[in-house]
Each structure stands twice: as structure tokens, then as C-alpha cells.
Scaffold this motif. Structure first.
Motif, mmCIF file in Angstrom:
data_model
loop_
_atom_site.group_PDB
_atom_site.id
_atom_site.type_symbol
_atom_site.label_atom_id
_atom_site.label_comp_id
_atom_site.label_asym_id
_atom_site.label_seq_id
_atom_site.Cartn_x
_atom_site.Cartn_y
_atom_site.Cartn_z
ATOM 1 N N ILE A 8 -32.758 10.858 23.313
ATOM 2 C CA ILE A 8 -32.144 11.886 23.913
ATOM 3 C C ILE A 8 -31.284 12.100 23.911
ATOM 4 O O ILE A 8 -30.565 13.637 23.264
ATOM 5 C CB ILE A 8 -32.216 11.202 25.508
ATOM 6 C CG1 ILE A 8 -33.625 11.110 26.247
ATOM 7 C CG2 ILE A 8 -31.220 12.413 26.538
ATOM 8 C CD1 ILE A 8 -34.419 12.290 25.680
ATOM 9 N N ARG A 12 -30.090 16.098 21.841
ATOM 10 C CA ARG A 12 -28.852 16.733 22.178
ATOM 11 C C ARG A 12 -28.446 17.392 21.708
ATOM 12 O O ARG A 12 -28.071 18.577 21.586
ATOM 13 C CB ARG A 12 -28.807 15.881 23.526
ATOM 14 C CG ARG A 12 -27.983 17.525 24.531
ATOM 15 C CD ARG A 12 -27.327 16.504 26.150
ATOM 16 N NE ARG A 12 -28.360 15.940 26.321
ATOM 17 C CZ ARG A 12 -28.630 14.672 26.595
ATOM 18 N NH1 ARG A 12 -27.334 14.228 26.760
ATOM 19 N NH2 ARG A 12 -28.954 14.783 28.304
ATOM 20 N N LYS A 13 -27.253 16.820 20.651
ATOM 21 C CA LYS A 13 -26.426 17.222 19.798
ATOM 22 C C LYS A 13 -27.184 17.883 18.673
ATOM 23 O O LYS A 13 -26.900 18.868 17.648
ATOM 24 C CB LYS A 13 -26.356 15.831 19.005
ATOM 25 C CG LYS A 13 -25.017 14.969 19.464
ATOM 26 C CD LYS A 13 -24.725 13.839 18.996
ATOM 27 C CE LYS A 13 -23.707 12.807 19.757
ATOM 28 N NZ LYS A 13 -23.845 12.040 18.549
ATOM 29 N N ARG A 17 -32.967 19.517 24.605
ATOM 30 C CA ARG A 17 -33.658 19.786 25.777
ATOM 31 C C ARG A 17 -34.788 19.260 26.762
ATOM 32 O O ARG A 17 -35.186 20.086 26.009
ATOM 33 C CB ARG A 17 -32.013 20.269 26.452
ATOM 34 C CG ARG A 17 -31.304 20.332 26.012
ATOM 35 C CD ARG A 17 -30.043 20.820 26.706
ATOM 36 N NE ARG A 17 -29.077 21.237 26.366
ATOM 37 C CZ ARG A 17 -28.062 20.061 26.205
ATOM 38 N NH1 ARG A 17 -27.743 19.029 26.501
ATOM 39 N NH2 ARG A 17 -26.240 20.804 25.469
ATOM 40 N N ARG A 18 -34.977 18.261 26.732
ATOM 41 C CA ARG A 18 -36.072 17.817 27.924
ATOM 42 C C ARG A 18 -35.865 19.041 29.192
ATOM 43 O O ARG A 18 -35.364 18.575 29.778
ATOM 44 C CB ARG A 18 -36.359 16.463 28.143
ATOM 45 C CG ARG A 18 -37.298 16.268 28.521
ATOM 46 C CD ARG A 18 -37.458 15.079 29.197
ATOM 47 N NE ARG A 18 -38.520 14.129 30.222
ATOM 48 C CZ ARG A 18 -38.261 13.415 30.741
ATOM 49 N NH1 ARG A 18 -37.372 12.392 30.813
ATOM 50 N NH2 ARG A 18 -38.561 12.775 32.121
#
Length: 86
Positions: A8, A12-13, A17-18
Motif C-alpha cells: 500500500i 501510494r508513493k 490509492r485504494r
């Protein structure tokens, strides 16, 4: 599961995003599609799904990973991390 949290963070980086209501597998599939569509990152496309399938095995199947599976997950995460540093 710690290795899933690392996935995750790595995604994200990359700006992924979920979404609320999105399952981990749906998120991994979306991330794989985005990686596959990004020149130079196509080889990373299988990594998110590989990690999430291992996560499902541990989290929901209550089955530990064997040594080969652990190494495969670590290798997938390492590949994702390494390409972020380039």
C-alpha cells in the motif's frame, strides 16, 4: 499483514490509492493495469496481484506463506521499491 501494508505504501508513493469500498484485489488489479500502461514499468504489473494473493492466503485463509512464497512476495516488493528510487 505487514507485507500488504508495504505494498500500500509503495503504491501510494506512485499516486495510487485504494478507493473506499474497493477490495484489496480490485485495488491490486487497478494498480497492475496502471503499471502495465506506464512505459518502463510494464514488468511490475504482476507484482501487486502477487502480493495481494499472498495477503489473502494469510489474512483470510489463515495459512502461513512457505519460504518460496515469502521470497516471491519480498522480491515483488523489492522490485516495486527499487523502481521508485530510479
Amino acid at each position: 499483514v505487514q507485507f500488504y501494508q508495504r505494498l500500500i505504501a509503495l503504491l501510494r508513493k506512485r499516486g495510487m490509492r485504494r478507493a473506499p469500498g474497493q477490495t484489496p484485489y480490485e485495488f491490486a488489479a487497478a494498480a497492475a493495469g496502471r503499471l502495465a500502461a506506464t512505459p518502463g514499468l510494464e514488468h511490475l504489473a504482476p507484482c501487486p496481484e502477487q502480493v495481494v494473493l499472498a495477503f489473502y492466503q494469510v489474512r483470510f485463509g489463515h495459512q502461513p506463506l512457505d519460504n518460496a512464497q515469502r521470497e516471491a512476495v519480498e522480491y515483488a516488493l523489492m522490485k516495486l521499491a527499487r523502481t521508485q528510487d530510479e
